[in-house]
Scaffold this motif. Structure first.
Motif, PDB file in Angstrom:
ATOM      1  N   TYR A 646       0.832  -1.206   0.000  1.00  0.00           N
ATOM      2  CA  TYR A 646       0.000   0.000   0.000  1.00  0.00           C
ATOM      3  C   TYR A 646       0.868   1.258   0.000  1.00  0.00           C
ATOM      4  N   ILE A 647       1.911   1.276   0.842  1.00  0.00           N
ATOM      5  CA  ILE A 647       2.800   2.444   0.906  1.00  0.00           C
ATOM      6  C   ILE A 647       3.454   2.689  -0.449  1.00  0.00           C
ATOM      7  N   ARG A 648       3.885   1.615  -1.083  1.00  0.00           N
ATOM      8  CA  ARG A 648       4.515   1.766  -2.397  1.00  0.00           C
ATOM      9  C   ARG A 648       3.515   2.312  -3.408  1.00  0.00           C
ATOM     10  N   GLY A 649       2.292   1.781  -3.374  1.00  0.00           N
ATOM     11  CA  GLY A 649       1.270   2.244  -4.310  1.00  0.00           C
ATOM     12  C   GLY A 649       0.899   3.703  -4.088  1.00  0.00           C
ATOM     13  N   MET A 650       0.767   4.110  -2.823  1.00  0.00           N
ATOM     14  CA  MET A 650       0.418   5.502  -2.514  1.00  0.00           C
ATOM     15  C   MET A 650       1.513   6.452  -2.996  1.00  0.00           C
ATOM     16  N   SER A 651       2.760   6.029  -2.858  1.00  0.00           N
ATOM     17  CA  SER A 651       3.865   6.867  -3.313  1.00  0.00           C
ATOM     18  C   SER A 651       3.780   7.103  -4.810  1.00  0.00           C
ATOM     19  N   GLN A 652       3.428   6.061  -5.531  1.00  0.00           N
ATOM     20  CA  GLN A 652       3.360   6.181  -6.989  1.00  0.00           C
ATOM     21  C   GLN A 652       2.179   7.033  -7.424  1.00  0.00           C
ATOM     22  N   THR A 653       1.007   6.839  -6.784  1.00  0.00           N
ATOM     23  CA  THR A 653      -0.188   7.585  -7.205  1.00  0.00           C
ATOM     24  C   THR A 653      -0.128   9.052  -6.784  1.00  0.00           C
ATOM     25  N   THR A 654       0.626   9.363  -5.737  1.00  0.00           N
ATOM     26  CA  THR A 654       0.728  10.766  -5.292  1.00  0.00           C
ATOM     27  C   THR A 654       1.990  11.437  -5.796  1.00  0.00           C
ATOM     28  N   GLU A 655       2.735  10.740  -6.656  1.00  0.00           N
ATOM     29  CA  GLU A 655       3.963  11.279  -7.247  1.00  0.00           C
ATOM     30  C   GLU A 655       4.936  11.784  -6.183  1.00  0.00           C
ATOM     31  N   GLY A 656       5.120  10.956  -5.155  1.00  0.00           N
ATOM     32  CA  GLY A 656       6.119  11.262  -4.146  1.00  0.00           C
ATOM     33  C   GLY A 656       5.642  12.154  -3.018  1.00  0.00           C
ATOM     34  N   LYS A 657       4.349  12.522  -2.988  1.00  0.00           N
ATOM     35  CA  LYS A 657       3.837  13.309  -1.860  1.00  0.00           C
ATOM     36  C   LYS A 657       3.814  12.489  -0.583  1.00  0.00           C
ATOM     37  N   VAL A 658       3.637  11.186  -0.740  1.00  0.00           N
ATOM     38  CA  VAL A 658       3.716  10.259   0.396  1.00  0.00           C
ATOM     39  C   VAL A 658       4.974   9.430   0.221  1.00  0.00           C
ATOM     40  N   VAL A 659       5.845   9.463   1.211  1.00  0.00           N
ATOM     41  CA  VAL A 659       7.114   8.753   1.121  1.00  0.00           C
ATOM     42  C   VAL A 659       7.417   8.132   2.479  1.00  0.00           C
ATOM     43  N   SER A 660       8.127   7.017   2.486  1.00  0.00           N
ATOM     44  CA  SER A 660       8.432   6.349   3.748  1.00  0.00           C
ATOM     45  C   SER A 660       9.930   6.333   3.992  1.00  0.00           C
ATOM     46  N   LEU A 661      10.257   6.270   5.274  1.00  0.00           N
ATOM     47  CA  LEU A 661      11.641   6.224   5.726  1.00  0.00           C
ATOM     48  C   LEU A 661      11.700   5.214   6.859  1.00  0.00           C
ATOM     49  N   VAL A 662      12.566   4.218   6.728  1.00  0.00           N
ATOM     50  CA  VAL A 662      12.635   3.174   7.740  1.00  0.00           C
ATOM     51  C   VAL A 662      14.046   3.069   8.294  1.00  0.00           C
ATOM     52  N   THR A 663      14.155   2.594   9.512  1.00  0.00           N
ATOM     53  CA  THR A 663      15.473   2.286  10.077  1.00  0.00           C
ATOM     54  C   THR A 663      15.506   0.823  10.460  1.00  0.00           C
ATOM     55  N   ALA A 664      16.689   0.248  10.358  1.00  0.00           N
ATOM     56  CA  ALA A 664      16.873  -1.159  10.700  1.00  0.00           C
ATOM     57  C   ALA A 664      18.370  -1.399  10.867  1.00  0.00           C
ATOM     58  N   ALA A 665      18.708  -2.574  11.338  1.00  0.00           N
ATOM     59  CA  ALA A 665      20.122  -2.913  11.473  1.00  0.00           C
ATOM     60  C   ALA A 665      20.770  -3.051  10.098  1.00  0.00           C
ATOM     61  N   ASN A 666      20.083  -3.748   9.193  1.00  0.00           N
ATOM     62  CA  ASN A 666      20.618  -3.899   7.835  1.00  0.00           C
ATOM     63  C   ASN A 666      19.475  -3.881   6.836  1.00  0.00           C
ATOM     64  N   PRO A 667      19.780  -3.803   5.551  1.00  0.00           N
ATOM     65  CA  PRO A 667      18.737  -3.614   4.529  1.00  0.00           C
ATOM     66  C   PRO A 667      18.034  -4.887   4.094  1.00  0.00           C
ATOM     67  N   ALA A 668      17.903  -5.873   4.990  1.00  0.00           N
ATOM     68  CA  ALA A 668      17.234  -7.115   4.611  1.00  0.00           C
ATOM     69  C   ALA A 668      15.818  -6.873   4.112  1.00  0.00           C
ATOM     70  N   LEU A 669      15.156  -5.820   4.600  1.00  0.00           N
ATOM     71  CA  LEU A 669      13.793  -5.504   4.184  1.00  0.00           C
ATOM     72  C   LEU A 669      13.661  -5.458   2.669  1.00  0.00           C
ATOM     73  N   SER A 670      14.621  -4.838   2.001  1.00  0.00           N
ATOM     74  CA  SER A 670      14.511  -4.724   0.538  1.00  0.00           C
ATOM     75  C   SER A 670      15.539  -5.581  -0.196  1.00  0.00           C
ATOM     76  N   GLU A 671      16.317  -6.384   0.561  1.00  0.00           N
ATOM     77  CA  GLU A 671      17.297  -7.277  -0.079  1.00  0.00           C
ATOM     78  C   GLU A 671      16.711  -8.632  -0.426  1.00  0.00           C
ATOM     79  N   GLU A 672      15.733  -9.079   0.384  1.00  0.00           N
ATOM     80  CA  GLU A 672      15.170 -10.412   0.181  1.00  0.00           C
ATOM     81  C   GLU A 672      14.035 -10.352  -0.838  1.00  0.00           C
ATOM     82  N   PRO A 673      14.094 -11.132  -1.918  1.00  0.00           N
ATOM     83  CA  PRO A 673      13.019 -11.098  -2.922  1.00  0.00           C
ATOM     84  C   PRO A 673      11.726 -11.736  -2.422  1.00  0.00           C
ATOM     85  N   VAL A 674      11.843 -12.590  -1.402  1.00  0.00           N
ATOM     86  CA  VAL A 674      10.669 -13.307  -0.897  1.00  0.00           C
ATOM     87  C   VAL A 674      10.665 -13.232   0.627  1.00  0.00           C
ATOM     88  N   TRP A 675       9.492 -12.930   1.207  1.00  0.00           N
ATOM     89  CA  TRP A 675       9.310 -12.942   2.659  1.00  0.00           C
ATOM     90  C   TRP A 675       8.174 -13.892   2.991  1.00  0.00           C
TER      91      TRP A 675
END
Length: 851
Positions: A646-675
């Motif tokens: 949903y967050i990704r979709g909202m970012s695209q439909t609002t042309e970047g008006k909605v954007v997310s920022l996350v913190t974590a120990a490492n970038p596994a969130l976007s490194e793993e193709p499957v969760w």
């Protein structure tokens, strides 16, 4: 003479049209126009028409009405049964006669209850029931109708108002299409309801040109205000007040629009002029005093009390008004509260009253002088509690807990210090001094004697002495909490990179081990981007029984509402949200609809921002995002994949008006193709920014600046050794500096740290503060065991990549990249080494037993 502005509770004074005056006088309307043109009647020219304020008319009638009209208009038909001198002088509500016939205008009517109120021409307010209406039952009565009233005895329901036993409608307020201005007015209303605002403007302007009446201005200004065209609304209201200067509602509406457009100070001036012009209009007094009680509105809260006393002298029940009446009463009756507010204002702080109880008053103050911010790190809003009674140490301990928990709900509260205004600090002075270095919150006592001395002399000098005495004893290094403002150092390049990336609508992941400063960076980012709506949610703070994304949707919506309220306080009152207006998650009944409610809230906020014509981004900042993911034996939050999609979709439909920022120990969130067996919707989605330790110059600045505020100085060699040992890790270097200064003898209030002093304490620090390094290792062991093994191998001398590959049977490139990103290790040529010398010593001594 009776009040010429109407009694308490009237919406506005009566302002007559020429036609209304002609009907009242019983003469042709052309005669009234002639008298107005010859200035024989008091009136105000409005475009092509005239308006006659009642106050002007009453004053004029007492002296020369009958004679002037006869001479000027040449008419003998004018009535002479004007209100008598006795009637004009009769106090409002003091009814001694019955069966008197008086003209008036219907001001309020409740159809469901069948009663209402009439403003009489002599300034009084009359009460009536619908059954007093003459004629058949189907004859209606409405607001604005001109009536003749036969007064009877005052009933209980009418309080002190005269009662109507008979009413006759002389003229209905219903407009006729034959009147061109009125026809244009109703056409404007129709096309406004259809959403054709340009056409509505044309008709409003034409109606004003024809013969402007009050409703045209009010409806026109309200339309522009609802469309957030505040400058236009302000212009219209200024024009309206030229025509109707005695209408209190216009002054009030202009004050509110001016506040939205130009701020509190300008709105205050509108209100001050308004209460001078229309002194009997209670809502205007309420607005004036509410503005005076806001932080930074003026330099003397006593003005709010003085203005309230003026209103009370006029007979207005200002102290009975909810909310502000309580505050006013407290300020009026509590000398210490009033004096404390005056002291902080004169010392250079904006003061806002937060809460009042039978035991104390609470203020939120904010430094307006840079000396406080630079010298004592008094950033953010600081809590002040005024104890108007004798207290003891348990009261202050309870107060400290209230500050730590922010029980008052103060936005951007400074959690490092607070003030306590007390009669005498002797009973708990030693206890306060003893606990200064043991608690995050430093309580600075301000005594009655100090306030009196400062108000008689220099309040800023008195405040400075108090701060120097108490805050110079604080250990500014020993914070285990996120920092911002003047306690935040460095990261300028990271902040610039993040700001630019967000500006272009790119989502960001900030990665690094705990205590490296990720949360502090988010706090600082929120301060720097105060024009944006930054919804910060710490996933570590989500209760264990609420680890589902429904709770997260609610938490974000609530933060967005509070942020919108903080940035746009006036507009927020008109923003009605579903989730954001719900103060507690447990209060939501239909939890299955939470995602759709969140979507509705988000679109409402975006629409409001568009109407405000503000270039504002909505930034959803999620701290410790690993808590959402299925890592190890943790299943992750229910619905996490749908949330990120949903967050990704909202970012695209609002042309970047909605954007997310996350913190974590490492970038596994976007490194793993499957969760969890599902495609990862944010695979490769987040731009990776590793948060390294501080650079050398940043680390030196943090150490020396915090030390300066405490009376500590450092030799250049000591600074070099501190950086070498800690690698610039902000939390570790602060703990080491705190450890050293607590164990060194001070000379008066000064302390010099040399290389020898640093070296002398390193061994004991490793032993006594071992938990910091255990936490790093434990975190790796729990979530990233391969990274932990590689770290131990490197500490044990297995330095080359080939040797490390031979030690394990799985690929190590990603794990090595993470360790380098954490800045735990660095690569030198073909080998790796541990960057933090203290960590290397600790691993060898307490994990490997090799040193």
């Amino acid at each position: 003479m009776a009040s010429e502005f109407g009694p308490l509770g009237d919406d506005w004074p009566l302002t007559l049209t020429p036609r209304q005056l002609a009907e009242y006088l019983g003469v042709p309307v052309v005669d009234v126009y002639g008298a107005l043109e010859r200035k024989l009647l008091p009136g105000i020219r409005v475009k092509k028409g005239w308006r006659i304020p009642r106050s002007y008319l009453l004053e004029w009638m007492r002296s020369q009405l009958t004679q002037a009209l006869k001479l000027g208009a040449g008419q003998e038909s004018l009535r002479t049964d004007m209100p008598s001198e006795e009637m004009l002088e009769n106090p409002i509500g003091d009814v001694t006669r019955t069966d008197e016939a008086v003209r008036g205008t219907v001001q309020r009517f409740d159809h469901s209850k069948g009663y209402g109120f009439i403003t009489l021409v002599d300034g009084r307010r009359g009460f009536f029931r619908q059954d007093a209406l003459r004629g058949t039952p189907d004859i209606g009565i409405g607001i604005g109708d001109i009536v003749t009233v036969v007064l009877g005895p005052t009933p209980v329901e009418a309080d002190r108002y005269p009662s109507a036993k008979k009413i006759e409608v002389l003229k209905s307020s219903q407009r006729t299409q034959g009147d061109n201005a009125e026809a244009l007015y109703y056409t404007a209303l129709d096309v406004r309801e259809q959403g054709n605002f340009e056409k509505a403007r044309e008709h409003f302007e034409k109606a004003i040109d024809e013969d402007a009446f009050l409703s045209i201005y009010q409806a026109y200004a309200t339309m522009e205000e609802d469309l957030d065209r505040l400058e236009e609304a302000e212009r219209i209201l200024h024009n309206a007040l030229q025509a109707f200067p005695l209408i209190g509602a216009l002054h009030l509406q202009l004050a509110k629009v001016t506040e939205m457009q130009k701020g509190v100070s300008e709105a205050l001036e509108i209100c001050r002029i308004g209460v001078q012009t229309v002194p009997m209009y209670l809502p205007l007094w309420q607005q004036l005093i509410a503005l005076l009680l806001r932080p930074g509105a003026n330099k003397d809260l006593g003005e709010a009390v003085r203005q309230a006393e003026r209103a009370a002298e006029l007979g207005l029940r200002i102290y009975e008004v909810p909310r502000i009446g309580t505050v006013l009463g407290f300020l009026r009756d509590s000398d210490l509260t009033r004096q404390a507010a005056q002291f902080f204002e004169e010392a250079g702080f904006a003061v806002e009253i937060i809460s009042l109880t039978s035991a104390y008053a609470s203020f939120a103050i904010e430094a307006e002088r840079h000396e406080y911010i630079d010298g004592f790190a008094l950033s953010g809003r600081i809590l002040v509690r005024v104890f108007d009674r004798d207290i003891g140490w348990p009261d202050l301990r309870s107060y400290r807990r209230d500050v730590e928990g922010n029980v008052e709900g103060v936005r951007s509260l400074n959690l490092d210090m607070a003030f306590a205004v007390v009669r005498d600090d002797a009973p708990f002075r030693k206890a306060l001094l003893r606990t200064l270095s043991e608690n995050r919150v430093a309580i600075v006592p301000i005594t009655v004697d100090m306030i009196q001395e400062s108000l008689d002399g220099d309040a800023m000098e008195g405040m400075w002495r108090a701060l120097d005495e108490w805050l110079s004893r604080r250990d500014l290094y020993a914070t285990g909490f996120p920092v911002s403002g003047n306690l935040f150092f460095g990261r300028e390049s990271e902040l610039a990179e993040i700001g630019q990336t967000l500006h272009y609508g790119q989502h960001i992941g900030i990665f690094g081990l705990r205590r490296v400063g990720k949360t502090s960076l988010l706090y600082q980012l929120r301060e720097k981007r105060s024009h944006d709506l930054v919804a910060y949610v710490d996933l570590l703070g989500i209760p264990g029984d609420s680890q589902i994304c429904n709770y997260l949707y609610w938490a974000i919506a609530r933060e967005l509402k509070l942020q919108f309220q903080s940035v746009y306080p006036i507009q927020a009152s008109r923003l009605k949200l579903t989730l954001g207006d719900t103060a507690a998650y447990q209060s939501i009944h239909s939890k299955s609809k939470i995602p759709s409610h969140f979507d509705r809230d988000l679109h409402l906020i975006l629409d409001r921002l568009r109407r405000l014509d503000q270039e504002v981004q909505i930034i959803i900042a999620l701290d410790e995002v690993e808590r959402m993911l299925p890592v190890g034996d943790h299943p992750g939050f229910e619905g996490f994949a749908e949330f990120f999609a949903y967050i990704r979709g909202m970012s695209q439909t609002t042309e970047g008006k909605v954007v997310s920022l996350v913190t974590a120990a490492n970038p596994a969130l976007s490194e793993e193709p499957v969760w969890a067996g599902r495609d990862n919707p944010v695979f490769g989605f987040y731009r990776e920014i590793y948060l390294p330790p501080l650079r050398r110059e940043e680390c030196d600045l943090m150490i020396t600046e915090l030390g300066r505020r405490m009376g500590i100085s450092y030799a250049s060699g000591a600074l070099a050794d501190l950086y070498h040992e800690t690698g610039g890790h902000p939390s570790i270097v602060r703990r080491l500096c705190s450890y050293i200064q607590r164990r060194e003898p001070w000379q008066e209030r000064s302390l010099l740290i040399t290389e020898e002093v640093v070296s002398r304490h390193l061994h004991d620090f490793l032993r006594d503060e071992s938990w910091m390094f255990e936490e790093i290792l434990s975190r790796l062991d729990r979530h990233f065991p391969l990274e932990k093994d590689l770290l131990l191998f490197i500490a044990d001398g297995v330095a080359s990549e080939d040797e490390l590959i031979d030690m394990v049977d799985i690929p190590i490139s990603t794990a090595l990249r993470h360790l380098v990103g954490y800045q735990l290790i660095v690569r030198e040529g073909d080998t790796y080494k541990i960057k933090l010398n203290l960590l290397d010593r600790w691993l060898k001594r307490y994990q490997l037993g090799t040193s």
